[in-house]
Design a protein around this motif. Structure first.
Motif, short mmCIF file in Angstrom:
data_model
loop_
_atom_site.label_atom_id
_atom_site.label_comp_id
_atom_site.label_asym_id
_atom_site.label_seq_id
_atom_site.Cartn_x
_atom_site.Cartn_y
_atom_site.Cartn_z
N CYS A 271 0.88 -1.17 0.00
CA CYS A 271 0.00 0.00 0.00
C CYS A 271 0.91 1.22 0.00
N ILE A 272 0.84 2.03 -1.06
CA ILE A 272 1.82 3.11 -1.22
C ILE A 272 1.14 4.48 -1.31
N ASP A 273 1.90 5.48 -1.02
CA ASP A 273 1.45 6.85 -1.27
C ASP A 273 1.57 7.07 -2.79
N PRO A 274 0.45 7.38 -3.47
CA PRO A 274 0.52 7.45 -4.93
C PRO A 274 1.41 8.59 -5.45
N ASP A 275 1.74 9.55 -4.59
CA ASP A 275 2.61 10.64 -5.05
C ASP A 275 4.08 10.33 -4.81
N THR A 276 4.40 9.92 -3.55
CA THR A 276 5.81 9.67 -3.25
C THR A 276 6.21 8.24 -3.63
N LEU A 277 5.25 7.36 -3.81
CA LEU A 277 5.46 5.93 -4.10
C LEU A 277 6.09 5.18 -2.92
N GLU A 278 6.14 5.82 -1.75
CA GLU A 278 6.67 5.17 -0.55
C GLU A 278 5.55 4.39 0.13
N PRO A 279 5.92 3.30 0.85
CA PRO A 279 4.87 2.54 1.57
C PRO A 279 4.21 3.40 2.64
#
Ligand code: ADP
Ligand code: ZN
Length: 440
Positions: A271-279
């Motif tokens: 499950c990631i932050d769609p902007d930073t691509l970090e979990p």
């Protein structure tokens, strides 16, 4: 903790695997699938660019070394650039329903079809399906994965199938009465429609044997569940899937109905932050990303679904050890940006469901007449409150405007429309009409 709504049953002991054993299996399968896709041109190039090989994957966290796959990548390699086996190994093609543009195709080998049926059997049994049940499938049979996916899962369990396919509510109800259907499979919006027709036709509920519904393929809320369960006098279970990952069978609810169990021995979820691509941490909303571990024909690695949900790794009293996902609260490409503010259609639905007298039927129309976005929400009134006393209608409308504004922060124009005037859907509902693209 809520009580289970039915007897807890498990289809396959892998669902109860210890976490360390499960994670070992995932790691082993992840390295294997990387090998299997290494000759797919997209992955060949992406692995080379990142300098990553299966040997670099030593822990599950190392999955982050693998590049993402997006819908745009699938389109760039249209129609079948992601195939990982020769075409003569393919037994079936399906396609996404094209909710967000041109369809994309997916393919299945014999083992893939077996796996798919098995995964559907698991979530159906978790949600109460028994071999003695009769199940009516009111999903489209075709490129859409819903119909065929559920069909073979139900067959695997050994229950009887009525392949009614979608639409024709009169005939659906006739089949339900005459063949004494126990379980209904369709979209939540079609279950709502059937409930409405039962009411309109004043059909005697005791002439139906319906006990359960397995609903999925589109977002729905807990309030809609309550409404469907009350109207149809059944238990309704949520299940989730998408064609790119396998179709239905990615996850589904158990009898505790506190999130959908992800079938993690076959799919790794992130499950990631769609902007930073970090979990994002457990419990926080983000975009779901899936890696198919065991598929042969069309295994995608780190596929970005654009579906927004949160993950819950806490153990579930049903004994399954898998992570559970929340309901989908929206798709990143569903999100409307209204005067710079992010709004999901589900927030508008949430507002409407709080208000007595509005039916669960609405339509959101977005325009940009000048330089400013405007949103009009057409809300159908329930027959009970439909009245021509202008003052009542004005009060109802003001209430809806305030409720929407308190949830979204945006003032929207609300039109009350008469009962039975908005479109009904037999498959996935389409509630947003965005006219801005045409103007810009
Ligand atoms: P399309 O992207 O064209 O709609 P699919 O037919 O494969 O393609 O549909 C998959 C999508 O349907 C998912 O990505 C998700 O957005 C939605 N979906 C499926 N099941 C559910 C569910 N239970 N709740 C919410 N959304 C769902
Ligand atoms: Zn459970």
């Amino acid at each position: 903790m809520d009580e289970p709504v039915a007897k807890n049953r498990v289809w396959d002991k892998n669902e109860l695997m210890d976490r360390p054993e499960l994670e070992n299996l995932q790691l082993y399968r992840l390295r294997q699938v990387m090998d299997r896709v290494s000759h797919v041109p997209f992955y060949h190039q992406a692995f080379a660019e990142k300098g990553v090989t299966p040997d670099d994957i030593r822990t599950l966290e190392d999955i982050q070394k693998i590049p993402f796959t997006t819908k745009a990548d699938l389109r760039d390699h249209y129609p079948l650039g992601f195939l990982a086996v020769p075409r003569n190994k393919i037994l079936r093609y399906h396609g996404s329903s094209g909710t967000t543009g041109r369809p994309t195709f997916v393919a299945y080998t014999r083992n893939d079809l077996d796996l798919w049926a098995h995964l559907c059997a698991r979530f159906l049994v978790a949600g109460g399906l028994l071999p003695e049940h009769t199940v009516q499938i009111a999903f489209g049979y075709g490129l859409f994965t819903g119909g065929f996916g559920l069909h073979y899962g139900i067959e695997k369990v050994g229950a009887a199938i009525i392949p009614a396919a979608s639409g024709n509510s009169g005939r659906q109800l006739l089949l339900m009465q005459d063949l004494q259907t126990d379980v209904l499979v369709c979209t939540p919006s079609y279950a709502l429609r059937l409930a409405e027709v039962i009411q309109q036709e004043q059909l005697d509920r005791t002439s139906l044997a319906l006990k359960y519904a397995h609903l999925g393929a589109e977002p729905w809320s807990e309030d809609i569940r309550t409404h469907i369960e009350k109207e149809l006098d059944i238990l309704a279970f949520n299940n989730y899937g998408l064609s790119e990952v396998i179709g239905p069978g990615v996850s589904g609810e158990c009898v505790y109905r506190n999130g959908m169990h992800i079938q993690e021995d076959h799919f790794i979820v992130e499950c990631i932050d769609p902007d930073t691509l970090e979990p994002v941490p457990p419990g926080e909303q983000g975009e779901l990303v899936f890696t198919a571990l065991t598929k042969e024909a069309f295994p995608l690695l780190r596929y970005r679904t654009r579906d927004i949900a949160s993950l819950n790794p806490e153990p579930c009293p049903c004994g399954r050890t898998s992570v559970r996902m929340s309901r989908i609260t929206g798709r990143t490409d569903d999100m409307l940006i209204i005067r710079g503010v992010n709004v999901f259609p589900s927030q508008i639905e949430q507002a409407l469901l709080k208000i007595e007298g509005t039916a669960p039927h609405y339509q959101i129309v977005v325009d940009r007449p000048g330089s400013l976005d405007t949103v009009t929400v057409n809300v159908e009134m329930s027959p009970a409150v439909f009245s021509d006393r202008m003052s009542d209608l004005q009060a109802l409308r003001d209430h809806i405007v305030r409720e929407i504004q308190s949830i979204t922060g945006i003032q929207m124009q609300v039109n009350l429309v008469q009962p039975q005037t908005l479109e009904r859907f037999t498959g996935k509902a389409k509630r947003v009409i965005d006219n801005r693209g045409a103007l810009s």
